[in-house]
Motif scaffolding. Structure first.
Motif, PDB file in Angstrom:
ATOM      1  N   UNK A  19       0.810  -1.219   0.000  1.00  0.00           N
ATOM      2  CA  UNK A  19       0.000   0.000   0.000  1.00  0.00           C
ATOM      3  C   UNK A  19       0.843   1.270   0.000  1.00  0.00           C
ATOM      4  N   UNK A  20       1.863   1.296   0.897  1.00  0.00           N
ATOM      5  CA  UNK A  20       2.636   2.532   1.042  1.00  0.00           C
ATOM      6  C   UNK A  20       4.063   2.398   0.542  1.00  0.00           C
ATOM      7  N   UNK A  21       4.467   1.233   0.135  1.00  0.00           N
ATOM      8  CA  UNK A  21       5.853   1.015  -0.254  1.00  0.00           C
ATOM      9  C   UNK A  21       6.723   0.706   0.945  1.00  0.00           C
TER      10      UNK A  21
ATOM     11  N   UNK B   3       9.698   1.992   1.812  1.00  0.00           N
ATOM     12  CA  UNK B   3      10.218   3.171   2.510  1.00  0.00           C
ATOM     13  C   UNK B   3       9.097   3.993   3.139  1.00  0.00           C
ATOM     14  N   UNK B   4       7.917   3.814   2.669  1.00  0.00           N
ATOM     15  CA  UNK B   4       6.791   4.547   3.221  1.00  0.00           C
ATOM     16  C   UNK B   4       6.177   3.864   4.430  1.00  0.00           C
TER      17      UNK B   4
ATOM     18  N   UNK C  41      13.631  -1.789  -6.016  1.00  0.00           N
ATOM     19  CA  UNK C  41      14.547  -0.654  -5.906  1.00  0.00           C
ATOM     20  C   UNK C  41      14.927  -0.358  -4.456  1.00  0.00           C
TER      21      UNK C  41
ATOM     22  N   UNK D 123       8.561  -8.671 -23.094  1.00  0.00           N
ATOM     23  CA  UNK D 123       8.368  -7.604 -22.122  1.00  0.00           C
ATOM     24  C   UNK D 123       6.952  -7.054 -22.161  1.00  0.00           C
ATOM     25  N   UNK D 124       6.427  -6.887 -23.367  1.00  0.00           N
ATOM     26  CA  UNK D 124       5.063  -6.379 -23.477  1.00  0.00           C
ATOM     27  C   UNK D 124       4.093  -7.322 -22.766  1.00  0.00           C
TER      28      UNK D 124
ATOM     29  N   UNK E 197       4.563  -7.221 -18.799  1.00  0.00           N
ATOM     30  CA  UNK E 197       4.030  -5.995 -18.204  1.00  0.00           C
ATOM     31  C   UNK E 197       2.507  -6.003 -18.238  1.00  0.00           C
ATOM     32  N   UNK E 198       1.988  -6.414 -19.353  1.00  0.00           N
ATOM     33  CA  UNK E 198       0.541  -6.463 -19.517  1.00  0.00           C
ATOM     34  C   UNK E 198      -0.100  -7.394 -18.477  1.00  0.00           C
TER      35      UNK E 198
ATOM     36  N   UNK F 288       0.223  -6.169 -14.728  1.00  0.00           N
ATOM     37  CA  UNK F 288      -0.661  -5.062 -14.395  1.00  0.00           C
ATOM     38  C   UNK F 288      -1.938  -5.504 -13.708  1.00  0.00           C
TER      39      UNK F 288
ATOM     40  N   UNK G 234      -2.639  -4.657 -10.246  1.00  0.00           N
ATOM     41  CA  UNK G 234      -2.904  -3.265  -9.879  1.00  0.00           C
ATOM     42  C   UNK G 234      -4.374  -2.890  -9.970  1.00  0.00           C
ATOM     43  N   UNK G 235      -5.150  -3.683 -10.682  1.00  0.00           N
ATOM     44  CA  UNK G 235      -6.536  -3.250 -10.849  1.00  0.00           C
ATOM     45  C   UNK G 235      -7.587  -4.339 -10.671  1.00  0.00           C
TER      46      UNK G 235
ATOM     47  N   UNK H  99     -15.635  -8.998 -14.221  1.00  0.00           N
ATOM     48  CA  UNK H  99     -15.027 -10.183 -14.818  1.00  0.00           C
ATOM     49  C   UNK H  99     -14.478 -11.108 -13.737  1.00  0.00           C
TER      50      UNK H  99
ATOM     51  N   UNK I 241     -11.125 -13.910 -16.782  1.00  0.00           N
ATOM     52  CA  UNK I 241     -10.063 -12.944 -17.039  1.00  0.00           C
ATOM     53  C   UNK I 241      -8.801 -13.638 -17.546  1.00  0.00           C
TER      54      UNK I 241
END
Lengths: 208, 208, 208, 208
Positions: free
Chosen positions: D18-20, D22-23, D106, D150-151, D154-155, D158, D161-162, D169, D174
């Motif tokens: 949620x916050x990372x 470091x967060x 990172x 890579x496409x 990444x696709x 994702x 994230x949503x 669906x 999905x």
DNA sequence: GATGAATGAGCATTCATTCAT
DNA sequence: TATGAATGAATGCTCATTCAT
């Protein structure tokens, strides 16, 4: 008229001498210096950096004064006498500094410790040199030069632990007594030696 | 065949001597003793209790041995000689204990410190007594008895910081050297004194 | 000839992209910009203000370019093609900006986040619109427009994470490939579509 | 019935996602886990250790499931289909885990980062292998295998994230859609390919 | 005995930010 | 413009100690 930086160093000196490095917290340091603990870090690196800086300053002053002693005197007896006076005087006048240097080396990380010990060894080398010179000259007579050197240094350093400027013995008299004790310990002829040393006493460089 | 309790004390001795009381954590103590930090508390009260106990044990052993010295010898020179031998020997044989006693008093809370310092003062009183006796007998000649006592004690205690049993000087020889240095420092006639002292040397009580 | 203000923005872009917003300290920002941390505040509000500003600048540039794309093309296939080219190109040319926009939204406080997300939603609305148009025209055929849109956007945004201008694929070729992949993904007839798209490719507005 | 250790890991997963990294503060972690911040350290090493552990666990589960996929299928199309299903399913079912793995690399120190990236590279190697196989078989047709891989990744990533399990669906549908999109993207013949893939779909190993 | 679990208080240090100069 | 000085709050982490098992 004292700057914050100076106040930090004074506070560190007092607290490290009184409670030891590990026994002194950064907050106590800050309070004593009249700053917040965050502000402390404007005037120092880490707490260990601060300790090293105090130690190095103290040792370098002593080394400079020692070099002057050796440059001023040639014979072993006056040299030794002057070394004792210097050591006793600086330990009596700056008991905090010298106690920190003498007692907190163990708190340093290996690398920093090696650096500081190297300075201390340079200082002790002067004592070794002068004692060896006195033995060569026949002015001193001891069974082991190393034992004598260590005994002398410990004896003189102890002054920082108990000397009280308001006590019965004034500092110049104390330094004189220690010089005599040292010469006796080294088996020197103290009848002429002490007198001779006393004659050049005024030249003793101040460690300030 | 060592009990956990002993292992805790040994660990504390080693670590307090090496890193100081404040520089030693309860976890390090536990690890060195081979216990969990919780189990440690079966063998000690607080960490400070442990320190006090180590100090008291050490000082009481020294006090007992000192009493024996005073009971064995009557004159100042042999008494002083025996005190030096005892002090040097115990500091050379038990450097951890003696370093902790000498260096960690500042870590004690006021009350505990007063207790320990009282013991240390009792010990130093024996030295004071013997030095005064020597001055009264005319055997010693120093400007200040207090200065001489402190110089002697610091000089002798220093042994714990550098003596190496594998080094060039064996412990009995070292003790002998220190006895001679001490008598010289006190202005005693070392031609007969040392011999006299040596004659009663076998009676020196072992501080073990 | 770069102003301090620009240097602050560049520094922030680089550091936020590399270490994240929370992983970047104000002191690092200052050092990278060649200023003291206090001076930084002549060129920004709070650290969060700075982040928002970077995000808004980036998103507004993208929105402007998107509007131009929609104004230039009428049919879904060339529009989608141009959107993909724009997105891929801007992510490849400005990977720092786009990574910050894509990855650091979570670091914003609720209000600022809502503002930024609103901009991002406006951008995504263009994609939604074009995909819906393509479905209505019969040019695209997918089960779920939403799934396709998200898949496309994630796929294209990823370019910012790996594209290397010194790598085997030059950026124009990469954009072309992505356009083809996108059309295939949408079920478009790529025999004529790609050709058609290529014909209008020169008009693709640069996002610079 | 959950242990404190599990609660710490769950809390870390939620907050890092949620916050990372470091967060997220150690105190927030502790509060979420229902512990004091000191107690946290019974269940983890450093905060970074905790992050690495979460990442490694997640990646190793994915790697195991991937190995099973490759062992179960022989041809490129069913293999790719199964990889997409696995990836999408695991990212939809474990969005916290996968977001942490994908977004917080990172925050790792160089050594730990290298370790984690090595695991991720092993995973991506499976995709590379299957895409290369499909190109060799003539089942796929793309201009650049690297760009396509890579496409695709990444696709598919994702999704974490949503995807909303309560959304329009359902996850199996999905995954099916993504498989189709992926095959289209790779230029596969989707008339028979998807059907073929669907036939073996029941064997798709669950990444749980 | 022995220890895993737990913690409040404290550690040294850094945070983003302000302000007088 | 620019910055040294300053700070309250927070950082990740360790402290000595307790207690139920």
């Amino acid at each position: 008229m004292t700057s914050s930086g100076e106040r930090v160093r004074v506070a560190a000196l007092e607290l490290f001498a009184e409670r030891g490095f590990h026994g002194t917290g950064i907050r106590q340091l800050a309070e004593r210096a009249g700053l917040s603990s965050a502000s402390l870090y404007h005037y120092m690196g880490t707490k260990e950096d601060l300790l090293v800086e105090l130690m190095r300053t103290s040792l370098e002053r002593l080394l400079d004064a020692t070099a002057e002693v050796l440059a001023t005197h040639d014979d072993a007896v006056p040299r030794l006498t002057a070394l004792v006076r210097l050591h006793v005087t600086s330990h009596a006048e700056r008991p905090l500094e010298t106690r920190v240097v003498d007692d907190e080396v163990h708190a340093l990380s290996p690398q920093r410790r090696a650096d500081v010990v190297a300075l201390r060894d340079r200082y002790e080398a002067a004592w070794r040199e002068v004692i060896d010179q006195g033995l060569a000259e026949g002015a001193f007579r001891v069974e082991s030069a190393g034992v004598a050197r260590r005994a002398l240094l410990e004896m003189c350093s102890g002054v920082a632990r108990w000397f009280d400027p308001a006590g019965p013995t004034a500092l110049p008299a104390l330094a004189e007594q220690y010089a005599l004790l040292a010469l006796r310990l080294l088996g020197a002829d103290t009848r002429t030696a002490a007198a001779g040393a006393r004659r050049v006493g005024d030249d003793t460089p101040s460690p300030v």
